[in-house]
Design a protein around this motif. Sequence first.
Motif, PDB file in Angstrom:
ATOM      1  N   PHE A  78      31.319  36.822  34.566  1.00  0.00           N
ATOM      2  CA  PHE A  78      31.229  34.985  35.399  1.00  0.00           C
ATOM      3  C   PHE A  78      32.180  34.670  34.752  1.00  0.00           C
ATOM      4  CE2 PHE A  78      27.172  35.918  38.209  1.00  0.00           C
ATOM      5  CZ  PHE A  78      27.256  35.174  39.149  1.00  0.00           C
ATOM      6  N   GLY A  81      35.890  34.042  36.883  1.00  0.00           N
ATOM      7  CA  GLY A  81      35.570  32.988  38.359  1.00  0.00           C
ATOM      8  C   GLY A  81      36.817  31.976  37.541  1.00  0.00           C
ATOM      9  N   GLN A  82      36.213  31.452  36.061  1.00  0.00           N
ATOM     10  CA  GLN A  82      36.862  30.133  35.764  1.00  0.00           C
ATOM     11  C   GLN A  82      38.604  30.382  35.588  1.00  0.00           C
ATOM     12  OE1 GLN A  82      34.649  27.626  34.700  1.00  0.00           O
ATOM     13  NE2 GLN A  82      33.089  29.333  35.581  1.00  0.00           N
ATOM     14  N   ALA A  85      39.888  30.028  38.866  1.00  0.00           N
ATOM     15  CA  ALA A  85      40.046  28.871  39.647  1.00  0.00           C
ATOM     16  C   ALA A  85      41.422  28.427  38.812  1.00  0.00           C
ATOM     17  CB  ALA A  85      39.342  27.994  38.642  1.00  0.00           C
ATOM     18  N   SER A 234      26.373  40.436  42.578  1.00  0.00           N
ATOM     19  CA  SER A 234      27.600  39.955  41.942  1.00  0.00           C
ATOM     20  C   SER A 234      28.657  40.378  40.628  1.00  0.00           C
ATOM     21  CB  SER A 234      27.571  38.801  41.562  1.00  0.00           C
ATOM     22  OG  SER A 234      26.876  37.606  42.125  1.00  0.00           O
ATOM     23  N   LEU A 239      32.915  38.312  42.300  1.00  0.00           N
ATOM     24  CA  LEU A 239      33.017  37.555  42.179  1.00  0.00           C
ATOM     25  C   LEU A 239      34.349  36.613  41.678  1.00  0.00           C
ATOM     26  CD1 LEU A 239      31.406  37.709  38.582  1.00  0.00           C
ATOM     27  CD2 LEU A 239      30.936  35.867  40.460  1.00  0.00           C
ATOM     28  N   PHE A 243      35.024  33.360  43.960  1.00  0.00           N
ATOM     29  CA  PHE A 243      35.416  32.253  42.988  1.00  0.00           C
ATOM     30  C   PHE A 243      36.533  31.595  43.659  1.00  0.00           C
ATOM     31  CE2 PHE A 243      32.398  33.035  39.774  1.00  0.00           C
ATOM     32  CZ  PHE A 243      31.674  31.783  39.869  1.00  0.00           C
ATOM     33  N   ALA A 246      35.083  29.879  46.392  1.00  0.00           N
ATOM     34  CA  ALA A 246      35.177  28.593  46.376  1.00  0.00           C
ATOM     35  C   ALA A 246      36.661  27.743  45.640  1.00  0.00           C
ATOM     36  CB  ALA A 246      33.477  29.065  44.754  1.00  0.00           C
ATOM     37  N   SER A 247      36.750  27.793  44.860  1.00  0.00           N
ATOM     38  CA  SER A 247      38.042  26.940  44.064  1.00  0.00           C
ATOM     39  C   SER A 247      39.230  26.366  44.912  1.00  0.00           C
ATOM     40  CB  SER A 247      39.159  27.762  42.873  1.00  0.00           C
ATOM     41  OG  SER A 247      38.360  28.652  41.742  1.00  0.00           O
ATOM     42  N   PHE A 458      28.395  34.686  47.978  1.00  0.00           N
ATOM     43  CA  PHE A 458      29.720  34.494  47.605  1.00  0.00           C
ATOM     44  C   PHE A 458      30.006  34.415  48.933  1.00  0.00           C
ATOM     45  CE2 PHE A 458      28.849  34.527  43.217  1.00  0.00           C
ATOM     46  CZ  PHE A 458      29.680  34.013  42.413  1.00  0.00           C
TER      47      PHE A 458
END
Length: 497
Positions: A78, A81-82, A85, A234, A239, A243, A246-247, A458
Amino acid sequence: MEMHAFGTLNYIVLLVYLAAIMLVGVYFARRQKSADDYFKAGGRIPGWAAGISVFATTLSSITFMSIPAKAYTGDWTFLIGQYIAILILPFVFMYYIPFFRKLNLTSAYEYLEKRFDIKMRLFASISFMLFHIGRIAIITYLTALALIPFIDINPLTIVFLIGVLCIIYTFMGGIEGVIWTDVIQGIMLSVAAVMIFVMICFNVDGGMTEIFSMSAQADKYFPSEKFAWSWSESTIPVLMIGFLFASLQQFTASQDVVQRYIVTDSIDETKKALVTNAKLVACIPVFFFAVGAALYAYYTQNPSLLPEDFNTGGILPFFVISQMPAGIAGLIIAAIFAASQSSISSSLNSISACFTSDIYNRLGTTKTPEENLKVGRIVTVLAGVFGVLASTYLIMSNESELWDAFNSLIGLMGGPMTGLFMLGVFVRRANANSALAGVVAAVASVLWVRSTTDLNFFFYGVIGTLVVVIVGYLTAPLFKNTHAKEEIEALTIQGQN
């Protein structure tokens, strides 16, 4: 489950933190003279503070506790995902921020009315407000739920400390108070993560080297099987896609983040905000995963310290309360409160901004800045009360499995909202009716996928976003565009579509 006394010193530290946050709200209350102050801080916020605020807003207490738990029981996937972003931030700065700055918006959804019509503005704004009232309830509830097994504080007291005090300082200080408390809370979160990791390193035989070695031996970083494609699990490719969208939703269509773009006095300061946020996102989440790895090493070496049938989802607060010195433990628990309050206060002020700008200002005669300020404060209180009551109900009824279900609904509303902004900014031929067709098709598609397939949640945001754009583009020639060509060009990226 063993209950640990929280201790007098820990109580003192927690209460000092809560009192300090309240004083920030009191201090900035004197500057709130109009709605522009309350929702835009009069452009007085420096870029670095706005950037820390964005970071603190997007990092809730659930994230603060769940990432170490995920690294403890699973792997580091995960973390991908950071960094996704971070990658979208240049795109946001190039294509979205100029619109928000140029139009001098209070609510991001004002753009949708200018570009399409009032229906699209109200759809996005009401969706945002309802979602964030629910988010307030869920974050408060799950924070209380995570702390109940480990500290001797009544869960309703936890709800009060998080929710009611948050309502008070947001009511008083407006977005300026929210952002400066976010700065305090963001620093607390970062320091807490580093502090926990360093302390565990001193308690693991072999120190930091052994911590990372044990995780490597257990294949807890990026396991090879996680690189495979999956429609339901996931894995890393899922991911990355999830992400990414999502971002996009968070940085282009969510009022609580977009509002930070307009609180500075120039576009250069807004750029500093995004750069500051990117630096924090690049560094701090790694420590959260490292804490999980450290906890794995510590309890592998000391298995007797874990109670039987322990729920590893609470591994972080359990370690803090049972192993960290008094005072330090209180500071870490205060950081968990801080993570919760930074997300909630941002939601409260953003809900208030949306209601005042998108609904109240459109009713009856033109409103004065003082009237907007009064209504904004009333809505802040009402939204907070609804959120606290909902979280109290969840505690009393002992609801479960809420977070996954709630996350899956982000795609239902967040995806179409992201698609609307993307359609408006990039597709010049799009019009109000084609946008409406896209939204209806997107919501129907996500609901159908959610109810009839086991597709990973997701993908919901991906579907919601792309369906709006594709349907909005294809159906545009079927409807007449009521906006002048010059107006459309001013509200879209120049080019042929």
